[in-house]
Motif scaffolding. Structure first.
Motif, PDB file in Angstrom:
ATOM      1  N   ALA A 176      -0.596   9.453   5.171  1.00 30.49           N
ATOM      2  CA  ALA A 176      -1.275   9.225   4.094  1.00 30.49           C
ATOM      3  C   ALA A 176      -1.065  10.541   3.009  1.00 30.49           C
ATOM      4  O   ALA A 176      -0.656  10.346   1.892  1.00 30.49           O
ATOM      5  CB  ALA A 176      -2.710   9.201   4.199  1.00 30.49           C
ATOM      6  N   ASN A 203      -8.000   3.857   2.622  1.00 28.38           N
ATOM      7  CA  ASN A 203      -7.838   4.125   3.854  1.00 28.38           C
ATOM      8  C   ASN A 203      -9.163   4.141   4.711  1.00 28.38           C
ATOM      9  O   ASN A 203      -9.367   3.747   5.819  1.00 28.38           O
ATOM     10  CB  ASN A 203      -7.116   5.488   4.049  1.00 28.38           C
ATOM     11  CG  ASN A 203      -5.818   5.339   3.769  1.00 28.38           C
ATOM     12  OD1 ASN A 203      -4.772   4.679   4.309  1.00 28.38           O
ATOM     13  ND2 ASN A 203      -5.385   6.069   2.592  1.00 28.38           N
ATOM     14  N   ARG A 239       0.909  -1.111  -0.012  1.00 29.36           N
ATOM     15  CA  ARG A 239      -0.006  -0.139   0.013  1.00 29.36           C
ATOM     16  C   ARG A 239       0.823   1.177  -0.081  1.00 29.36           C
ATOM     17  O   ARG A 239       0.427   2.443  -0.348  1.00 29.36           O
ATOM     18  CB  ARG A 239      -0.889   0.010   1.205  1.00 29.36           C
ATOM     19  CG  ARG A 239      -0.387   0.273   2.509  1.00 29.36           C
ATOM     20  CD  ARG A 239      -1.396   0.274   3.692  1.00 29.36           C
ATOM     21  NE  ARG A 239      -2.240   1.583   3.552  1.00 29.36           N
ATOM     22  CZ  ARG A 239      -1.709   2.668   4.044  1.00 29.36           C
ATOM     23  NH1 ARG A 239      -0.417   2.422   4.694  1.00 29.36           N
ATOM     24  NH2 ARG A 239      -2.449   3.696   3.683  1.00 29.36           N
ATOM     25  N   GLN A 285      -7.812   6.066  10.160  1.00 28.03           N
ATOM     26  CA  GLN A 285      -7.915   5.961   8.781  1.00 28.03           C
ATOM     27  C   GLN A 285      -8.731   7.072   8.210  1.00 28.03           C
ATOM     28  O   GLN A 285      -8.957   7.423   7.151  1.00 28.03           O
ATOM     29  CB  GLN A 285      -8.639   4.523   8.603  1.00 28.03           C
ATOM     30  CG  GLN A 285      -7.651   3.496   8.794  1.00 28.03           C
ATOM     31  CD  GLN A 285      -6.353   3.594   8.146  1.00 28.03           C
ATOM     32  OE1 GLN A 285      -5.368   4.189   8.671  1.00 28.03           O
ATOM     33  NE2 GLN A 285      -6.369   3.539   6.699  1.00 28.03           N
ATOM     34  N   TRP A 306     -10.619   0.846   5.108  1.00 23.08           N
ATOM     35  CA  TRP A 306      -9.901   0.085   5.902  1.00 23.08           C
ATOM     36  C   TRP A 306     -10.394   0.397   7.444  1.00 23.08           C
ATOM     37  O   TRP A 306     -10.417  -0.349   8.361  1.00 23.08           O
ATOM     38  CB  TRP A 306      -8.486   0.538   5.576  1.00 23.08           C
ATOM     39  CG  TRP A 306      -7.408  -0.287   6.764  1.00 23.08           C
ATOM     40  CD1 TRP A 306      -7.561  -0.929   7.557  1.00 23.08           C
ATOM     41  CD2 TRP A 306      -5.918   0.217   6.624  1.00 23.08           C
ATOM     42  NE1 TRP A 306      -6.513  -1.188   8.336  1.00 23.08           N
ATOM     43  CE2 TRP A 306      -5.465  -0.440   7.738  1.00 23.08           C
ATOM     44  CE3 TRP A 306      -5.219   1.109   6.061  1.00 23.08           C
ATOM     45  CZ2 TRP A 306      -4.209  -0.383   8.080  1.00 23.08           C
ATOM     46  CZ3 TRP A 306      -3.869   1.231   6.109  1.00 23.08           C
ATOM     47  CH2 TRP A 306      -3.473   0.494   7.210  1.00 23.08           C
ATOM     48  N   GLY A 347      -2.875   9.331  10.728  1.00 20.46           N
ATOM     49  CA  GLY A 347      -3.300   8.949   9.649  1.00 20.46           C
ATOM     50  C   GLY A 347      -3.121   9.990   8.762  1.00 20.46           C
ATOM     51  O   GLY A 347      -2.730   9.898   7.463  1.00 20.46           O
ATOM     52  N   SER A 357      -6.206   9.351   7.466  1.00 16.42           N
ATOM     53  CA  SER A 357      -5.807   9.018   6.182  1.00 16.42           C
ATOM     54  C   SER A 357      -6.556   9.199   5.013  1.00 16.42           C
ATOM     55  O   SER A 357      -5.872   9.687   3.907  1.00 16.42           O
ATOM     56  CB  SER A 357      -5.397   7.421   6.180  1.00 16.42           C
ATOM     57  OG  SER A 357      -4.437   6.970   7.374  1.00 16.42           O
TER      58      SER A 357
END
Length: 416
Positions: free
Chosen positions: A240, A63, A34, A358, A66, A236, A361
């Motif tokens: 990201a 993300n 990823r 996330q 997830w 995150g 992210s």
């Protein structure tokens, strides 16, 4: 004598060591793959004519998916074991990469790299792997063990990025994504090893039968858990944005071709030391204090990199410091949750906390593309990552890390 010798050499590796190795390999594949997605933004845009915003959205969506899937994946691993969860996740992850490889349009890319990859990665990363390690390691070595797994998982980023860059340049986008899908299928059986148990990881003082519903309600009411969850959003957001947009940003800064891939690989390399180091520090100092300093150091580094002139040296220094602080938050955060609430429902509790990570992210990856398309610059996002990190540092220092007593269900009478 012969019997003693045969017993002595039957299992050259301890149960804990085997779980750490298996966990590191699973994380290495899933996280390494990823982390390569940022290398596909330019090629998908130029070769297939897709807008940068759409590609960034697909990466950002995985993300978010997830994050929402992680509590369910963690709960499934808590209840049924890691083996079926990892196998399902690795297969779904591979399918998503395959769909992205042949995607002729934006919607197909979103389904593959967004939806399927998001579900797959939730079953093959921290929320499933680290709780398995936390349950088998003794309390005094738990933070270190989680740090070792996170460090070993960083090897995937070091190996995958140059591999993908080489295959993509020589054979194209589709071939490189199919190779990554094959790698994910190889790690599918390793979940079996994560389910190994020994007396070391079983602690009778923890309420093994604590009901999940009551533990979740207790965690939501816990001020430290709420602060930890809010702070994890920043991690995150920062990671990201950098992982997704750093290669393109360096291109805009007229850096040499391949510098973005080099920077991401260096982040992975130094993250191996950083994750181990944070796990070691978490075993010797209060974990929320280490987290506070980590966010502070990371934010100062991001701010200095954004403001100073861009040179090969500054990129290398930035990548090294970011790597040292990259995923060290994960063993510290999961270790802190285990310290306060125990390990019985660690997968579920960490999964809920990870959802905040996330969401950050998703915003970091997507807003980077959106802001760039609207303004032609990443400046606003660099400034936002600095501000978010400073706020996260202030949130972590006042966390109360005292263990709480979790409720246990009443034992049912045994019927003849």
């Amino acid at each position: 004598m012969s019997t003693t010798n045969s017993k002595r050499f039957t299992f050259p590796l301890s149960q804990t060591t085997l779980v750490i190795i298996a966990g590191a390999l699973i994380l290495s594949a899933a996280m390494g793959i990823r982390q390569t997605f940022g290398l596909f933004i330019g090629p998908f845009s130029f070769d297939r004519g897709l807008p940068v915003t759409l590609i960034a959205f697909a990466i950002a969506l995985h993300n978010l998916v997830w994050g929402f899937a992680q509590p369910f994946a963690g709960a499934a691993a808590d209840r049924y074991g890691s083996a079926p969860v990892v196998a399902f996740g690795a297969t779904t992850f591979a399918a998503g990469l395959g769909v992205a490889a042949v995607a002729p349009s934006g919607p197909m890319l979103i389904v593959g790299m967004g939806l399927l990859v998001g579900i797959g990665v939730s079953c093959t990363t921290f929320g499933v792997v680290l709780p398995a390690v936390g349950r088998i390691a003794s309390p005094e070595k738990r933070s270190m063990a989680m740090g070792l797994v996170s460090a070993g998982g960083s090897a995937g980023q070091v190996l995958m990025i140059p591999l993908v860059q080489s295959i993509r340049l020589s054979s194209g986008i589709a071939t490189s994504l199919f190779v990554l899908a094959f790698v994910m299928l190889l790690i599918a059986p390793l979940g079996i090893v994560l389910d190994r148990r020994t007396s070391v990881g079983m602690h009778p003082q923890e309420p093994a039968a604590a009901p999940l519903r009551k533990v979740l309600a207790q965690a939501v009411r816990h001020r430290g858990y709420r602060l930890l969850t809010l702070g994890f959003f920043t991690c995150g957001f920062q990671l990201a944005f950098i992982a997704t947009h750093l290669p393109e940003y360096l291109t805009l800064c007229h850096m040499p071709v391949g510098m973005g891939a080099t920077a991401l690989a260096l982040i992975g390399l130094f993250n191996m030391a950083g994750s181990w180091g944070c796990g070691w520090l978490g075993g010797r100092f209060r974990q929320h204090h280490v987290l506070g300093w980590l966010y502070l150091i990371r934010s100062v580094t991001i701010g200095a990199f954004f403001l100073l002139p861009k040179t090969s040296t500054s990129v290398v220094i930035f990548a090294a410091v970011m790597g040292l602080t990259w995923l060290g938050t994960v063993p510290l955060t999961s270790g802190l949750v285990a310290k306060v609430f125990g390990t019985r429902h660690l997968g579920s509790l960490f999964g809920v906390c990870f959802l905040s990570h996330q969401i950050g992210s998703f915003l970091g990856a997507w807003l980077g593309g959106l802001v760039f398309d609207l303004t032609g610059s990443y400046s606003l996002l660099w400034e936002a990552t600095v501000a978010a990190g400073l706020i996260a540092a202030m949130l972590h220092f006042p966390i109360d890390d005292k263990a709480v007593s979790t409720p246990a269900i009443r034992s049912e009478p045994v019927r003849a």
